[in-house]
Design a protein around this motif. Structure first.
Motif, mmCIF file in Angstrom:
data_model
loop_
_atom_site.group_PDB
_atom_site.id
_atom_site.type_symbol
_atom_site.label_atom_id
_atom_site.label_comp_id
_atom_site.label_asym_id
_atom_site.label_seq_id
_atom_site.Cartn_x
_atom_site.Cartn_y
_atom_site.Cartn_z
ATOM 1 N N LYS A 73 35.021 -34.218 -6.487
ATOM 2 C CA LYS A 73 33.885 -33.743 -5.713
ATOM 3 C C LYS A 73 33.543 -32.297 -6.080
ATOM 4 C CE LYS A 73 32.279 -33.154 -0.979
ATOM 5 N NZ LYS A 73 32.633 -33.252 0.470
ATOM 6 N N THR A 74 32.269 -32.044 -6.274
ATOM 7 C CA THR A 74 31.820 -30.694 -6.604
ATOM 8 C C THR A 74 31.834 -29.819 -5.364
ATOM 9 O OG1 THR A 74 30.403 -31.526 -8.367
ATOM 10 C CG2 THR A 74 29.933 -29.315 -7.529
ATOM 11 N N VAL A 75 32.436 -28.642 -5.486
ATOM 12 C CA VAL A 75 32.476 -27.687 -4.385
ATOM 13 C C VAL A 75 31.464 -26.579 -4.667
ATOM 14 C CG1 VAL A 75 33.895 -26.064 -3.079
ATOM 15 C CG2 VAL A 75 34.902 -28.176 -3.952
ATOM 16 N N ILE A 76 30.567 -26.373 -3.743
ATOM 17 C CA ILE A 76 29.560 -25.325 -3.877
ATOM 18 C C ILE A 76 29.946 -24.158 -2.975
ATOM 19 C CG2 ILE A 76 27.122 -24.729 -3.638
ATOM 20 C CD1 ILE A 76 27.715 -26.723 -5.855
ATOM 21 N N PHE A 77 29.973 -22.969 -3.526
ATOM 22 C CA PHE A 77 30.318 -21.775 -2.761
ATOM 23 C C PHE A 77 29.061 -20.965 -2.448
ATOM 24 C CE2 PHE A 77 34.354 -22.868 -4.526
ATOM 25 C CZ PHE A 77 35.323 -22.340 -3.671
ATOM 26 N N SER A 78 29.080 -20.320 -1.315
ATOM 27 C CA SER A 78 27.999 -19.390 -0.991
ATOM 28 C C SER A 78 28.058 -18.190 -1.928
ATOM 29 C CB SER A 78 28.118 -18.920 0.463
ATOM 30 O OG SER A 78 29.357 -18.253 0.668
ATOM 31 N N LYS A 79 26.946 -17.490 -2.026
ATOM 32 C CA LYS A 79 26.857 -16.337 -2.928
ATOM 33 C C LYS A 79 26.487 -15.089 -2.137
ATOM 34 C CE LYS A 79 24.272 -14.405 -6.816
ATOM 35 N NZ LYS A 79 23.097 -14.568 -7.687
ATOM 36 N N PRO A 80 27.370 -14.080 -2.097
ATOM 37 C CA PRO A 80 27.011 -12.822 -1.430
ATOM 38 C C PRO A 80 25.782 -12.191 -2.072
ATOM 39 C CG PRO A 80 29.361 -12.910 -1.905
ATOM 40 C CD PRO A 80 28.730 -14.064 -2.621
ATOM 41 N N LEU A 81 24.917 -11.615 -1.250
ATOM 42 C CA LEU A 81 23.720 -10.916 -1.707
ATOM 43 C C LEU A 81 22.761 -11.847 -2.457
ATOM 44 C CD1 LEU A 81 25.556 -7.700 -2.956
ATOM 45 C CD2 LEU A 81 24.285 -7.928 -0.828
ATOM 46 N N SER A 82 22.792 -13.116 -2.107
ATOM 47 C CA SER A 82 21.931 -14.090 -2.783
ATOM 48 C C SER A 82 20.457 -13.725 -2.649
ATOM 49 C CB SER A 82 22.178 -15.483 -2.202
ATOM 50 O OG SER A 82 21.280 -16.421 -2.736
ATOM 51 N N ALA A 83 20.028 -13.379 -1.437
ATOM 52 C CA ALA A 83 18.618 -13.044 -1.211
ATOM 53 C C ALA A 83 18.224 -11.792 -1.990
ATOM 54 C CB ALA A 83 18.357 -12.843 0.284
ATOM 55 N N GLN A 84 19.127 -10.814 -2.053
ATOM 56 C CA GLN A 84 18.836 -9.557 -2.760
ATOM 57 C C GLN A 84 18.736 -9.785 -4.270
ATOM 58 O OE1 GLN A 84 21.094 -9.912 -0.233
ATOM 59 N NE2 GLN A 84 19.714 -8.914 1.215
ATOM 60 N N TRP A 85 19.589 -10.655 -4.807
ATOM 61 C CA TRP A 85 19.505 -10.963 -6.235
ATOM 62 C C TRP A 85 18.254 -11.772 -6.551
ATOM 63 C CZ3 TRP A 85 21.570 -8.523 -10.016
ATOM 64 C CH2 TRP A 85 22.790 -7.862 -9.863
ATOM 65 N N SER A 86 17.844 -12.639 -5.632
ATOM 66 C CA SER A 86 16.609 -13.395 -5.836
ATOM 67 C C SER A 86 15.407 -12.457 -5.883
ATOM 68 C CB SER A 86 16.427 -14.426 -4.719
ATOM 69 O OG SER A 86 17.414 -15.426 -4.786
ATOM 70 N N GLU A 87 15.419 -11.454 -5.008
ATOM 71 C CA GLU A 87 14.328 -10.473 -4.995
ATOM 72 C C GLU A 87 14.299 -9.683 -6.297
ATOM 73 O OE1 GLU A 87 12.827 -6.530 -2.487
ATOM 74 O OE2 GLU A 87 14.429 -7.809 -1.685
ATOM 75 N N TYR A 88 15.489 -9.295 -6.780
ATOM 76 C CA TYR A 88 15.530 -8.564 -8.052
ATOM 77 C C TYR A 88 14.979 -9.424 -9.189
ATOM 78 C CZ TYR A 88 17.312 -6.737 -12.431
ATOM 79 O OH TYR A 88 17.413 -6.293 -13.731
ATOM 80 N N SER A 89 15.347 -10.708 -9.213
ATOM 81 C CA SER A 89 14.877 -11.597 -10.273
ATOM 82 C C SER A 89 13.357 -11.721 -10.273
ATOM 83 C CB SER A 89 15.510 -12.989 -10.110
ATOM 84 O OG SER A 89 16.913 -12.914 -10.267
ATOM 85 N N LYS A 90 12.775 -11.822 -9.085
ATOM 86 C CA LYS A 90 11.308 -11.910 -8.987
ATOM 87 C C LYS A 90 10.657 -10.617 -9.470
ATOM 88 C CE LYS A 90 11.318 -15.155 -5.104
ATOM 89 N NZ LYS A 90 11.001 -15.347 -3.664
ATOM 90 N N ASN A 91 11.255 -9.486 -9.108
ATOM 91 C CA ASN A 91 10.706 -8.201 -9.543
ATOM 92 C C ASN A 91 10.871 -8.007 -11.046
ATOM 93 O OD1 ASN A 91 9.859 -6.004 -7.289
ATOM 94 N ND2 ASN A 91 11.279 -7.515 -6.431
ATOM 95 N N TYR A 92 11.981 -8.529 -11.598
ATOM 96 C CA TYR A 92 12.210 -8.364 -13.027
ATOM 97 C C TYR A 92 11.120 -9.063 -13.834
ATOM 98 C CZ TYR A 92 14.420 -8.366 -17.586
ATOM 99 O OH TYR A 92 14.682 -8.181 -18.923
ATOM 100 N N LYS A 93 10.700 -10.226 -13.362
ATOM 101 C CA LYS A 93 9.638 -10.945 -14.064
ATOM 102 C C LYS A 93 8.354 -10.127 -14.106
ATOM 103 C CE LYS A 93 11.400 -15.551 -12.912
ATOM 104 N NZ LYS A 93 11.140 -16.808 -12.168
ATOM 105 N N LYS A 94 8.151 -9.301 -13.071
ATOM 106 C CA LYS A 94 6.917 -8.521 -12.990
ATOM 107 C C LYS A 94 7.047 -7.176 -13.697
ATOM 108 C CE LYS A 94 3.640 -6.644 -9.606
ATOM 109 N NZ LYS A 94 3.304 -6.521 -8.155
ATOM 110 N N TYR A 95 8.169 -6.467 -13.455
ATOM 111 C CA TYR A 95 8.306 -5.085 -13.959
ATOM 112 C C TYR A 95 9.243 -4.945 -15.161
ATOM 113 C CZ TYR A 95 6.195 -3.857 -9.444
ATOM 114 O OH TYR A 95 5.358 -3.746 -8.359
ATOM 115 N N LYS A 96 10.067 -5.962 -15.419
ATOM 116 C CA LYS A 96 11.044 -5.900 -16.510
ATOM 117 C C LYS A 96 11.992 -4.708 -16.352
ATOM 118 C CE LYS A 96 9.047 -9.429 -18.413
ATOM 119 N NZ LYS A 96 9.658 -10.782 -18.306
#
Length: 300
Positions: free
Chosen positions: A2-25
């Motif tokens: 069975k695959t175990v999925i773990f939560s990720k600390p600062l997931s929302a903050q990293w998602s925000e950085y990824s979105k900004n990176y696409k725009k500002y590099k």
């Protein structure tokens, strides 16, 4: 398997950085500087909100710079246990963290009064993130104990999109309050403090690295530890029909730092104190991986 999925600390903050990176590099450093400047100059933010956002951005920056320790819990029940363990010896554990936890100092920018001015303050940090199995990715915890020049400690946390901070000395006052918010902060403080206490009380349960399955996931971090459950905090019920132990449950107890001078070998160390019933009477039991080193003292 069975695959175990773990939560990720600062997931929302990293998602925000990824979105900004696409725009500002932007690199992580460029992103940090821009976000920090926006926080400090935004006139719509209250001083309290500005301070919280500043602290939480610093926590993300610690992760971006590989300074955030990542902890992978072997079982979700360990998280549930640690968040519910009370802190009668909070001062002792905090002194232990002061003596053993802080390893880095850095200058942080803080708003100072109205109209807005910015001051620098040198602060020590002890930061870590916790991955919990079989919960949503966004349910990860990120904590930072922050100690200022006056040796006062505050806890900063990011849980999904929730963020906040609280001076540790307010814990006892929060225990007396009945509001939902106070009870939630009490559990957050207990979880963070008890995690540090647990790891130092049972170092044999702290393993370098992560489970093999994590190495296949994109957010695997080399600065990681795998945290197992110690048998010393678990009781098992005996099933006489099948001849083996079943139905494990966690013991009631709390973490304590030994400070009495009579403890020559164990003084300064953390132990787990649990209560058990012997002949109908409550007994206090000291538990430690190094218990055999403790002096035989009447009453312990």
């Amino acid at each position: 398997m069975k695959t175990v999925i773990f939560s990720k600390p600062l997931s929302a903050q990293w998602s925000e950085y990824s979105k900004n990176y696409k725009k500002y590099k932007e690199t992580t450093l460029q992103y940090f500087k821009r976000k920090n400047r926006n926080i400090l100059t935004n006139p719509l933010l209250t001083p309290e909100r500005r301070q919280i956002d500043t602290f939480c951005l610093d926590l993300w920056a610690a992760d971006a710079n590989k300074k955030l320790l990542h902890l992978y819990f072997v079982d979700r029940s360990l998280y549930e246990f640690l968040e519910n363990v009370k802190l009668p010896d909070l001062n002792g554990i905090i002194e232990y963290i002061k003596d053993n936890g802080f390893s880095s100092k850095q200058k942080i920018l803080l708003p100072n009064g109205k109209p807005l001015t910015v001051s620098e303050e040198e602060t020590s940090y002890y930061s870590f993130g916790i991955h919990i199995p079989n919960v949503s990715k966004e349910s990860g915890y990120a904590f930072s104990f922050m100690m200022n020049k006056n040796k006062e400690i505050a806890l900063i946390w990011v849980i999904g999109r929730d963020r906040g901070w609280c001076p540790i000395k307010k814990y006892k006052d929060l225990l007396k309050e009945e509001s939902k918010n106070s009870k939630e902060i009490v559990k957050i403080i207990q979880f963070a403090v008890n995690t540090v206490a647990y790891m130092n009380t049972f170092p044999g349960c702290v393993i370098d690295g992560v489970p093999e399955i994590i190495k296949k996931q994109p957010f695997y971090n080399d600065n990681s530890l795998y945290v197992d459950i110690s048998d010393k905090i678990v009781d098992y019920s005996e099933n006489t029909n099948i001849g083996k132990k079943v139905s494990p449950h966690f013991r009631r107890g709390y973490f304590k730092r030994l400070t009495a001078e009579r403890y020559t070998k164990m003084r300064g160390k953390l132990i787990f104190v649990h209560e058990t019933m012997v002949n109908g009477k409550a007994k206090t039991i000291y538990t430690s991986d190094e218990l055999e080193k403790m002096e035989q003292i009447d009453g312990t």
